[in-house]
Design an enzyme around this catalytic site. Structure first.
Site, short mmCIF file in Angstrom:
data_model
loop_
_atom_site.label_atom_id
_atom_site.label_comp_id
_atom_site.label_asym_id
_atom_site.label_seq_id
_atom_site.Cartn_x
_atom_site.Cartn_y
_atom_site.Cartn_z
N ARG A 10 0.86 -1.18 0.00
CA ARG A 10 0.00 0.00 0.00
C ARG A 10 0.90 1.23 0.00
O ARG A 10 1.93 1.26 0.69
CB ARG A 10 -0.91 0.03 1.23
CG ARG A 10 -1.90 1.20 1.15
CD ARG A 10 -2.73 1.39 2.40
NE ARG A 10 -3.54 2.59 2.25
CZ ARG A 10 -4.09 3.27 3.24
NH1 ARG A 10 -3.92 2.86 4.49
NH2 ARG A 10 -4.79 4.36 3.01
N HIS A 11 0.54 2.22 -0.78
CA HIS A 11 1.34 3.44 -0.92
C HIS A 11 1.60 4.10 0.44
O HIS A 11 0.93 3.83 1.43
CB HIS A 11 0.65 4.44 -1.84
CG HIS A 11 -0.70 4.88 -1.32
ND1 HIS A 11 -0.85 5.82 -0.32
CD2 HIS A 11 -1.95 4.49 -1.66
CE1 HIS A 11 -2.13 6.01 -0.07
NE2 HIS A 11 -2.82 5.20 -0.87
N LYS A 13 1.82 7.10 3.36
CA LYS A 13 0.78 7.95 3.93
C LYS A 13 0.78 9.32 3.26
O LYS A 13 1.82 9.97 3.12
CB LYS A 13 1.00 8.11 5.44
CG LYS A 13 -0.22 8.64 6.18
CD LYS A 13 -0.04 8.51 7.68
CE LYS A 13 -1.34 8.80 8.40
NZ LYS A 13 -1.21 8.60 9.87
N THR A 14 -0.41 9.77 2.87
CA THR A 14 -0.56 11.02 2.13
C THR A 14 -1.20 12.10 3.01
O THR A 14 -1.60 11.86 4.14
CB THR A 14 -1.46 10.81 0.91
OG1 THR A 14 -2.78 10.50 1.36
CG2 THR A 14 -0.94 9.70 0.01
N MET A 15 -1.33 13.28 2.42
CA MET A 15 -2.01 14.37 3.11
C MET A 15 -3.45 13.98 3.44
O MET A 15 -3.92 14.19 4.56
CB MET A 15 -1.99 15.64 2.24
CG MET A 15 -0.61 16.23 2.06
SD MET A 15 -0.57 17.55 0.81
CE MET A 15 -1.66 18.76 1.57
N PHE A 16 -4.19 13.43 2.47
CA PHE A 16 -5.58 13.04 2.71
C PHE A 16 -5.68 11.90 3.74
O PHE A 16 -6.59 11.88 4.56
CB PHE A 16 -6.26 12.63 1.40
CG PHE A 16 -6.93 13.77 0.67
CD1 PHE A 16 -6.71 15.08 1.04
CD2 PHE A 16 -7.80 13.52 -0.39
CE1 PHE A 16 -7.32 16.14 0.36
CE2 PHE A 16 -8.42 14.56 -1.07
CZ PHE A 16 -8.18 15.87 -0.71
N ARG A 62 0.45 9.19 -5.94
CA ARG A 62 0.94 8.68 -4.66
C ARG A 62 1.60 7.32 -4.80
O ARG A 62 2.52 6.99 -4.02
CB ARG A 62 -0.18 8.65 -3.62
CG ARG A 62 -1.41 7.82 -3.99
CD ARG A 62 -2.57 8.18 -3.05
NE ARG A 62 -3.78 7.39 -3.19
CZ ARG A 62 -4.78 7.69 -4.02
NH1 ARG A 62 -4.68 8.74 -4.83
NH2 ARG A 62 -5.87 6.94 -4.05
N GLU A 89 -7.24 2.91 -7.03
CA GLU A 89 -8.18 2.80 -5.91
C GLU A 89 -9.61 2.79 -6.43
O GLU A 89 -9.87 3.10 -7.60
CB GLU A 89 -7.95 3.98 -4.95
CG GLU A 89 -8.81 3.97 -3.68
CD GLU A 89 -8.61 2.72 -2.83
OE1 GLU A 89 -9.11 1.65 -3.25
OE2 GLU A 89 -8.00 2.82 -1.75
#
Length: 230
Positions: A10-11, A13-16, A62, A89
C-alpha cells in the site's frame, strides 16, 4: 520455473490519509512521515535480499512517488516498471475528497438504513451504495470494479509467470488490495491495511493464493536499520 510471487505494497501515507479524507481517484502527495515510512519499507525489503523482476503500480501520483522511493532504496531502479490504471483505488465519484467519517458512517448507513454498521457491509454492498450516492456518475458498479482489479493483477501475474516466474513489486491502494484479497479468499476477514504494509500473493496454474495480508514486519525491520539498531 521459479514461483510467481507478487509483493503488493500500500502506498505511503498522504495528506488526505493524514486528515481522514477519502482519496479514491483524487490524489495528494506523501507527507514527510509517509516518505519515511516507505523508505523504511524499501530498506526492510532489501535487508531480506529480495529482488524483483519487474515493478508495477497504478497511475496515481501517490503510488508513483512510493515506487520511486522503493526502487531507490532497493537499488533496483533499472528494472522494467509499468503503470496500470486498472489497479487504481476505488473511485468515490462526487464523494472523492470528502471525510471518511461522512462517507462510511454517514452516507452508506443512510443508504442501507440507520441501523446498518458499514463494517458489516460486503464489498459489493459498499460499491453499490457508493455508486448510488455518487451524483457525478463516476463511481464504478461492482461488476466493473471487481473485474478491472482482478484482470489487472491477473495480467501482472501471468506476465511474470511467462518469464519463468519470480518476484514482482506492486504498489497500489488499500481498498484495491482488500478487494483483491476478498475476490481470491473471501473467508479472510476484512482488515484495514496500513500504509507501507505488504500483502503477498503467489500464482500458479491460473490460481492466486493469499500468503499474507498487511505485513508490517518489513517496515519495522527497515526502521531498525535506519535507526542503527541492527
Amino acid at each position: 520455473m521459479a514461483k510467481t510471487t507478487l509483493y503488493i505494497a500500500r502506498h505511503g501515507k498522504t495528506m488526505f490519509n493524514t486528515i481522514g479524507r477519502a482519496q479514491g481517484w483524487s490524489d495528494t502527495p506523501l507527507t514527510a512521515a509517509g516518505e519515511r515510512g516507505i523508505q523504511e519499507l524499501g530498506v526492510g525489503l532489501k535487508s531480506f535480499d529480495l529482488t524483483f523482476k519487474e515493478a508495477f503500480s497504478s497511475d496515481s501520483g501517490r503510488t508513483l512517488q512510493t515506487m520511486e522511493i522503493l526502487l531507490h532504496e532497493l537499488g533496483q531502479t533499472e528494472i522494467p516498471y509499468t503503470r496500470d490504471k486498472r489497479i487504481r483505488e476505488w473511485c468515490f465519484g462526487s464523494l472523492d475528497g470528502g471525510y471518511d467519517a461522512e462517507l462510511f458512517m454517514g452516507v452508506l448507513p443512510r443508504i442501507f438504513g440507520t441501523e446498518t454498521e458499514f463494517r458489516n457491509l460486503t464489498y459489493e454492498e459498499m460499491a453499490t451504495g457508493i455508486y448510488e450516492a455518487d451524483t457525478a456518475g463516476w463511481a464504478q458498479p461492482w461488476e466493473v470494479l471487481k473485474n478491472r482489479i482482478l484482470s489487472g493483477f491477473t495480467d501482472i501475474a501471468q506476465k511474470i509467470e511467462s518469464q519463468g516466474g519470480g518476484n514482482a513489486l506492486v504498489v497500489c491502494h488499500g481498498m484495491t488490495i482488500s478487494t483483491l484479497v476478498y475476490l481470491i479468499a473471501p473467508e479472510i476477514p476484512k482488515q484495514s491495511l496500513d500504509n507501507g504494509s505488504i500483502t503477498v500473493l503467489t500464482y500458479d496454474n491460473g490460481q492466486f493464493t493469499v500468503e499474507i495480508v498487511g505485513d508490517m514486519s518489513y517496515r519495522a525491520r527497515g526502521a531498525e536499520v535506519l535507526d542503527g539498531k541492527i
